[in-house]
Design an enzyme around this catalytic site. Structure first.
Site, PDB file in Angstrom:
ATOM      1  N   VAL A 149       0.839  -1.206   0.000  1.00 29.27           N
ATOM      2  CA  VAL A 149       0.000   0.000   0.000  1.00 29.27           C
ATOM      3  C   VAL A 149       0.874   1.256   0.000  1.00 29.27           C
ATOM      4  O   VAL A 149       2.034   1.197   0.403  1.00 29.27           O
ATOM      5  CB  VAL A 149      -0.910   0.019   1.254  1.00 29.27           C
ATOM      6  N   ALA A 290      19.846 -10.153 -17.709  1.00 29.84           N
ATOM      7  CA  ALA A 290      19.158  -9.412 -18.780  1.00 29.84           C
ATOM      8  C   ALA A 290      18.008 -10.262 -19.308  1.00 29.84           C
ATOM      9  O   ALA A 290      18.062 -11.483 -19.299  1.00 29.84           O
ATOM     10  CB  ALA A 290      20.134  -9.111 -19.905  1.00 29.84           C
ATOM     11  N   CYS A 298       3.741  -7.026  -9.431  1.00 34.91           N
ATOM     12  CA  CYS A 298       4.190  -6.047  -8.426  1.00 34.91           C
ATOM     13  C   CYS A 298       5.081  -4.923  -8.939  1.00 34.91           C
ATOM     14  O   CYS A 298       4.812  -3.758  -8.630  1.00 34.91           O
ATOM     15  CB  CYS A 298       4.918  -6.775  -7.299  1.00 34.91           C
ATOM     16  N   PHE A 299       6.145  -5.255  -9.670  1.00 35.62           N
ATOM     17  CA  PHE A 299       7.153  -4.232  -9.948  1.00 35.62           C
ATOM     18  C   PHE A 299       6.556  -2.976 -10.587  1.00 35.62           C
ATOM     19  O   PHE A 299       6.742  -1.863 -10.099  1.00 35.62           O
ATOM     20  CB  PHE A 299       8.264  -4.798 -10.833  1.00 35.62           C
ATOM     21  N   LYS A 301       3.423  -1.966 -10.918  1.00 36.57           N
ATOM     22  CA  LYS A 301       2.378  -1.328 -10.091  1.00 36.57           C
ATOM     23  C   LYS A 301       3.009  -0.546  -8.930  1.00 36.57           C
ATOM     24  O   LYS A 301       2.620   0.590  -8.642  1.00 36.57           O
ATOM     25  CB  LYS A 301       1.464  -2.443  -9.585  1.00 36.57           C
TER      26      LYS A 301
HETATM   27  N1  LIG Z   1       1.777 -11.653  -5.820  1.00 39.13           N
HETATM   28  C1  LIG Z   1       2.904 -11.453  -5.150  1.00 39.13           C
HETATM   29  O1  LIG Z   1       3.906 -12.121  -5.372  1.00 39.13           O
HETATM   30  C2  LIG Z   1       2.970 -10.415  -4.052  1.00 39.13           C
HETATM   31  C3  LIG Z   1       4.086 -10.403  -3.208  1.00 39.13           C
HETATM   32  C4  LIG Z   1       4.134  -9.453  -2.191  1.00 39.13           C
HETATM   33  C5  LIG Z   1       3.088  -8.564  -2.006  1.00 39.13           C
HETATM   34  N2  LIG Z   1       2.006  -8.599  -2.838  1.00 39.13           N
HETATM   35  C6  LIG Z   1       0.883  -7.698  -2.559  1.00 39.13           C
HETATM   36  O2  LIG Z   1      -0.110  -8.465  -1.850  1.00 39.13           O
HETATM   37  C7  LIG Z   1      -1.429  -8.022  -2.201  1.00 39.13           C
HETATM   38  C8  LIG Z   1      -2.244  -9.197  -2.723  1.00 39.13           C
HETATM   39  O3  LIG Z   1      -1.620  -9.663  -3.901  1.00 39.13           O
HETATM   40  P1  LIG Z   1      -2.055 -11.038  -4.574  1.00 39.13           P
HETATM   41  O4  LIG Z   1      -1.091 -11.282  -5.678  1.00 39.13           O
HETATM   42  O5  LIG Z   1      -2.274 -12.063  -3.521  1.00 39.13           O
HETATM   43  O6  LIG Z   1      -3.487 -10.623  -5.176  1.00 39.13           O
HETATM   44  P2  LIG Z   1      -4.639 -11.597  -5.703  1.00 39.13           P
HETATM   45  O7  LIG Z   1      -5.419 -10.822  -6.678  1.00 39.13           O
HETATM   46  O8  LIG Z   1      -4.041 -12.910  -6.107  1.00 39.13           O
HETATM   47  O9  LIG Z   1      -5.528 -11.903  -4.406  1.00 39.13           O
HETATM   48  C9  LIG Z   1      -6.309 -10.957  -3.770  1.00 39.13           C
HETATM   49  C10 LIG Z   1      -7.581 -11.630  -3.297  1.00 39.13           C
HETATM   50  O10 LIG Z   1      -8.310 -10.708  -2.487  1.00 39.13           O
HETATM   51  C11 LIG Z   1      -9.694 -10.957  -2.695  1.00 39.13           C
HETATM   52  N3  LIG Z   1     -10.479  -9.799  -2.235  1.00 39.13           N
HETATM   53  C12 LIG Z   1     -10.516  -8.552  -2.756  1.00 39.13           C
HETATM   54  N4  LIG Z   1     -11.315  -7.766  -2.027  1.00 39.13           N
HETATM   55  C13 LIG Z   1     -11.816  -8.528  -1.024  1.00 39.13           C
HETATM   56  C14 LIG Z   1     -12.687  -8.273   0.062  1.00 39.13           C
HETATM   57  N5  LIG Z   1     -13.207  -7.056   0.270  1.00 39.13           N
HETATM   58  N6  LIG Z   1     -12.979  -9.283   0.901  1.00 39.13           N
HETATM   59  C15 LIG Z   1     -12.460 -10.521   0.708  1.00 39.13           C
HETATM   60  N7  LIG Z   1     -11.620 -10.812  -0.295  1.00 39.13           N
HETATM   61  C16 LIG Z   1     -11.290  -9.830  -1.155  1.00 39.13           C
HETATM   62  C17 LIG Z   1      -9.803 -11.227  -4.177  1.00 39.13           C
HETATM   63  O11 LIG Z   1     -11.000 -11.919  -4.493  1.00 39.13           O
HETATM   64  C18 LIG Z   1      -8.527 -12.041  -4.428  1.00 39.13           C
HETATM   65  O12 LIG Z   1      -8.776 -13.433  -4.363  1.00 39.13           O
HETATM   66  C19 LIG Z   1      -1.222  -6.886  -3.214  1.00 39.13           C
HETATM   67  O13 LIG Z   1      -1.239  -5.670  -2.532  1.00 39.13           O
HETATM   68  C20 LIG Z   1       0.172  -7.161  -3.771  1.00 39.13           C
HETATM   69  O14 LIG Z   1       0.789  -5.990  -4.222  1.00 39.13           O
HETATM   70  C21 LIG Z   1       1.908  -9.523  -3.847  1.00 39.13           C
HETATM   71  O1  LIG Z   2      17.675 -10.707 -12.843  1.00 42.46           O
HETATM   72  C1  LIG Z   2      16.462 -10.714 -13.073  1.00 42.46           C
HETATM   73  C2  LIG Z   2      15.482 -11.022 -12.089  1.00 42.46           C
HETATM   74  C3  LIG Z   2      14.150 -10.987 -12.435  1.00 42.46           C
HETATM   75  N1  LIG Z   2      13.761 -10.675 -13.695  1.00 42.46           N
HETATM   76  C4  LIG Z   2      12.331 -10.604 -14.024  1.00 42.46           C
HETATM   77  O2  LIG Z   2      11.695  -9.743 -13.088  1.00 42.46           O
HETATM   78  C5  LIG Z   2      10.342 -10.138 -12.880  1.00 42.46           C
HETATM   79  C6  LIG Z   2      10.046 -10.275 -11.394  1.00 42.46           C
HETATM   80  O3  LIG Z   2      10.767 -11.372 -10.878  1.00 42.46           O
HETATM   81  P1  LIG Z   2      10.812 -11.698  -9.313  1.00 42.46           P
HETATM   82  O4  LIG Z   2      11.155 -10.481  -8.573  1.00 42.46           O
HETATM   83  O5  LIG Z   2      11.689 -12.854  -9.137  1.00 42.46           O
HETATM   84  O6  LIG Z   2       9.316 -12.177  -9.023  1.00 42.46           O
HETATM   85  P2  LIG Z   2       8.063 -11.478  -8.285  1.00 42.46           P
HETATM   86  O7  LIG Z   2       7.179 -12.577  -7.857  1.00 42.46           O
HETATM   87  O8  LIG Z   2       7.507 -10.401  -9.128  1.00 42.46           O
HETATM   88  O9  LIG Z   2       8.684 -10.847  -6.946  1.00 42.46           O
HETATM   89  C7  LIG Z   2       8.927  -9.449  -6.785  1.00 42.46           C
HETATM   90  O10 LIG Z   2       7.736  -8.785  -6.436  1.00 42.46           O
HETATM   91  C8  LIG Z   2       7.120  -9.292  -5.225  1.00 42.46           C
HETATM   92  C9  LIG Z   2       5.803  -8.565  -5.062  1.00 42.46           C
HETATM   93  O11 LIG Z   2       5.914  -7.344  -4.442  1.00 42.46           O
HETATM   94  C10 LIG Z   2       8.078  -9.068  -4.073  1.00 42.46           C
HETATM   95  O12 LIG Z   2       7.494  -9.541  -2.868  1.00 42.46           O
HETATM   96  C11 LIG Z   2       9.393  -9.795  -4.358  1.00 42.46           C
HETATM   97  O13 LIG Z   2      10.319  -9.556  -3.298  1.00 42.46           O
HETATM   98  C12 LIG Z   2       9.953  -9.298  -5.673  1.00 42.46           C
HETATM   99  O14 LIG Z   2      11.122 -10.025  -6.013  1.00 42.46           O
HETATM  100  C13 LIG Z   2      10.174 -11.452 -13.657  1.00 42.46           C
HETATM  101  O15 LIG Z   2       9.551 -11.180 -14.896  1.00 42.46           O
HETATM  102  C14 LIG Z   2      11.598 -11.931 -13.870  1.00 42.46           C
HETATM  103  O16 LIG Z   2      11.737 -12.739 -15.018  1.00 42.46           O
HETATM  104  C15 LIG Z   2      14.705 -10.368 -14.664  1.00 42.46           C
HETATM  105  O17 LIG Z   2      14.358 -10.061 -15.802  1.00 42.46           O
HETATM  106  N2  LIG Z   2      16.032 -10.396 -14.327  1.00 42.46           N
END
Ligand SMILES: NC(=O)c1ccc[n+]([C@@H]2O[C@H](COP(=O)([O-])OP(=O)(O)OC[C@H]3O[C@@H](n4cnc5c(N)ncnc54)[C@H](O)[C@@H]3O)[C@@H](O)[C@H]2O)c1
Ligand SMILES: O=c1ccn([C@@H]2O[C@H](COP(=O)(O)OP(=O)(O)O[C@H]3O[C@H](CO)[C@@H](O)[C@H](O)[C@H]3O)[C@@H](O)[C@H]2O)c(=O)[nH]1
EC number: 1.1.1.22
Length: 498
Positions: A149, A290, A298-299, A301
């Site tokens: 957030v 590369a 995530c990145f 956004k």
């Molecule tokens: N995906 C990742 O690798 C990752 C890693 C770290 C942090 N985050 C962060 O974590 C958060 C969640 O990401 P995600 O990838 O799990 O998203 P996601 O879309 O996979 O899951 C979110 C879930 O929340 C539910 N939801 C939404 N509003 C709701 C409500 N009012 N009540 C109940 N359920 C509700 C949706 O239906 C959905 O299933 C984001 O803020 C994201 O930026 C994601």
């Molecule tokens: O040297 C690198 C490393 C990664 N990638 C690309 O970068 C993207 C993101 O990769 P990665 O960071 O491994 O995966 P995510 O699941 O997106 O994880 C990132 O985003 C998450 C959501 O916020 C964080 O929690 C993690 O710490 C952060 O690594 C992918 O397309 C990878 O292929 C490259 O091109 N080169």
């Protein structure tokens, strides 16, 4: 409400916060909430964990044999805890009421309309959860921001909660403490990251209650994480650290990708450059691979969010600095797509292009912001036929990702132009070019004989465009392929040395 005693300042009798966590509710059963809270359930058998979501299909899948998220090791974790101390449910209110601690782990996508469109985080899911908690809670609770957030979101949550608090059955006012506990797991390695995190960050208010709440959450993690890895900070530092960490990681990728363009133009080899730079302990070797650009939910956004935050604070130069990381990523994707077209004699119209890998990285079925989407859309515009193979992304997801929303009949047009192949061999049959978009091990480990088989079925000249640097270009050239690898230019022989 209990009436205030005569001639005294009314101080409501507050119900204190739970000092020990016995029940956790996680709102949001997505890529983060599901794996994170399943691991908590595994590591803390004394804690009941209820994961709730508004999406009944997702909850059904969590309760089935085919989980909605593909993540190595996750099936095993869920199988061991589900029905014991781990529950998946759509009954959000019951989950909220029962819990001492609630993770808010809902999506926070980029806004697509209104103020901040295209940059700011859409916080309406977070706000909906906060209001729901305020209206149904019947006891004091610790609320934990797990979602990523913008800085100071906890202040808005606090205002909403404090304006809507109710009382317990015995007339005590319930209280809430908000913590920030951002998640750093990466998809594809989520379980490993959760078992052994580099750090667990807990942000709290610098008050007695804030510290007590942080301590209660710390105790949960200490069931498996060494205490020295748990870092307590202020709320705003914790919120900002999450955006900052992602921005710094993505910046490294854009930096090496910018250098890959120089390598391609000069004959330098980006993997050698990355290795040489990474040997400097101050730089380090990780995250310097590369590629065709970073993807994932995530990145992009989170950087856009940081750009918006900087702009809102009047820090225009700071905003422009971070925005450049995204612009470089866009450039890398379009540069690669252009390279394919130029190399195939400036036209791919009616040609078959095989795309190997559609997920944004290996070991996940997630396609959010996958660079393969951008590439395939640009091949579509060039009127190529595209045949896609990915071991984990479902066919319908690929077709959906390639359909332009709001364009009449585009779904049918996609189906006419795009086929989903059951194997790399099928995808490549009769193709003029192979484009590797995801670094799946099965592409990297393909044997020479298998490539020979693929070569035999392709149109000639047969091209390979390796967007991940995973195949052995020399072996492929020996077979007869013409190979372009990101960050590796043609060997330019300088006349001085010739
Ligand atoms: N995906 C990742 O690798 C990752 C890693 C770290 C942090 N985050 C962060 O974590 C958060 C969640 O990401 P995600 O990838 O799990 O998203 P996601 O879309 O996979 O899951 C979110 C879930 O929340 C539910 N939801 C939404 N509003 C709701 C409500 N009012 N009540 C109940 N359920 C509700 C949706 O239906 C959905 O299933 C984001 O803020 C994201 O930026 C994601
Ligand atoms: O040297 C690198 C490393 C990664 N990638 C690309 O970068 C993207 C993101 O990769 P990665 O960071 O491994 O995966 P995510 O699941 O997106 O994880 C990132 O985003 C998450 C959501 O916020 C964080 O929690 C993690 O710490 C952060 O690594 C992918 O397309 C990878 O292929 C490259 O091109 N080169």
């Amino acid at each position: 409400m209990s009436s205030p005693p005569d001639s005294a300042i009314y101080i409501p009798d507050m119900q204190s916060l739970p000092s020990r966590v016995r029940t956790i509710c996680c709102i949001g059963a997505g890529y983060v909430g599901g794996p994170t809270c399943s691991v908590i359930a595994l590591k803390c058998p004394h804690i009941k964990v209820i994961i709730v979501d508004v999406n009944p299909l997702r909850i059904d899948a969590w309760n089935s044999e085919k989980l909605p998220v593909f993540e190595p090791g996750l099936d095993d974790v869920v199988r061991r805890c589900r029905g014991r101390n781990l529950f998946f449910s759509t009954d959000i209110d019951a989950g909220i009421r029962e819990a001492d601690l609630i993770f808010v782990s809902v999506n926070t996508p980029t806004k697509t309309s209104g103020v901040g469109k295209g940059f700011a985080a859409d916080l309406h899911y977070v706000e909906a959860c906060t209001r729901r908690i305020a209206s149904v809670a019947t006891s004091s609770k610790i609320i934990v921001e797990k979602s990523t957030v913008p800085c100071r979101t906890a202040a808005s949550m606090r205002t909403i909660l404090e304006s809507n608090t109710s009382e317990t059955e015995d007339g005590k006012q319930i209280t809430f403490q908000i913590l920030s506990n951002p998640e750093f797991l990466a998809e594809g390695t989520a379980i490993r990251d959760l078992y052994n995190p580099d750090r667990v960050l807990i942000g709290s208010l610098d008050t007695r209650e804030g510290k007590m709440a942080a301590h209660a959450l710390r105790e949960v993690y200490e069931n498996w994480v060494d205490g020295s890895k748990i870092y307590e900070t202020g709320l705003w530092s914790s919120e900002l650290s999450k955006l900052a960490a992602n921005a710094l990681l993505a910046q490294r990728i854009s930096s090496i990708n910018s250098l890959s363009a120089i390598c391609e133009a000069t004959g330098a080899d980006v993997s050698e450059v990355a290795h040489a730079c990474g040997l400097d302990a101050r730089i380090g070797p990780k995250f310097l691979k590369a590629s065709i650009g970073f993807g994932g939910s995530c990145f992009q956004k989170d950087i856009l969010n940081l750009v918006y935050l900087s702009e809102s604070l009047g820090l225009t130069e700071v905003a422009a600095y971070w925005h450049q990381v995204i612009l470089m990523n866009e450039y890398q994707k379009s540069r690669f797509a252009r390279k394919v077209v130029q190399t195939l004699f400036n036209t791919i119209t009616m040609k078959k292009v095989a795309v190997l890998g559609f997920a944004f990285k290996k070991d996940t079925g997630d396609t959010r912001e996958a660079p393969a989407i951008t590439l395939c859309k640009s091949f579509r515009q060039e009127k190529a036929f595209i045949s896609i193979y990915d071991p984990k992304v479902p066919r319908e997801q690929i077709l959906l990702d390639l359909t332009e929303p709001g364009v009449v009949d585009d779904f049918e047009a996609v189906r006419a132009q795009v086929t989903i192949a059951p194997s790399p061999e099928e995808a490549c049959r009769d193709a003029e070019a192979v484009v590797i978009c995801t670094e799946w091990d099965e592409f990297a480990q393909k044997a020479e004989d298998e490539w020979r088989g693929i070569y035999a079925t392709m149109k000639k000249p047969a091209f390979v465009f390796d967007g991940r640097g995973v195949v052995d270009a020399q072996t492929l050239r020996k077979i007869g392929f013409r190979v372009h690898t990101v960050g590796k230019g043609p060997q330019i022989i300088d006349p001085i040395w010739a």
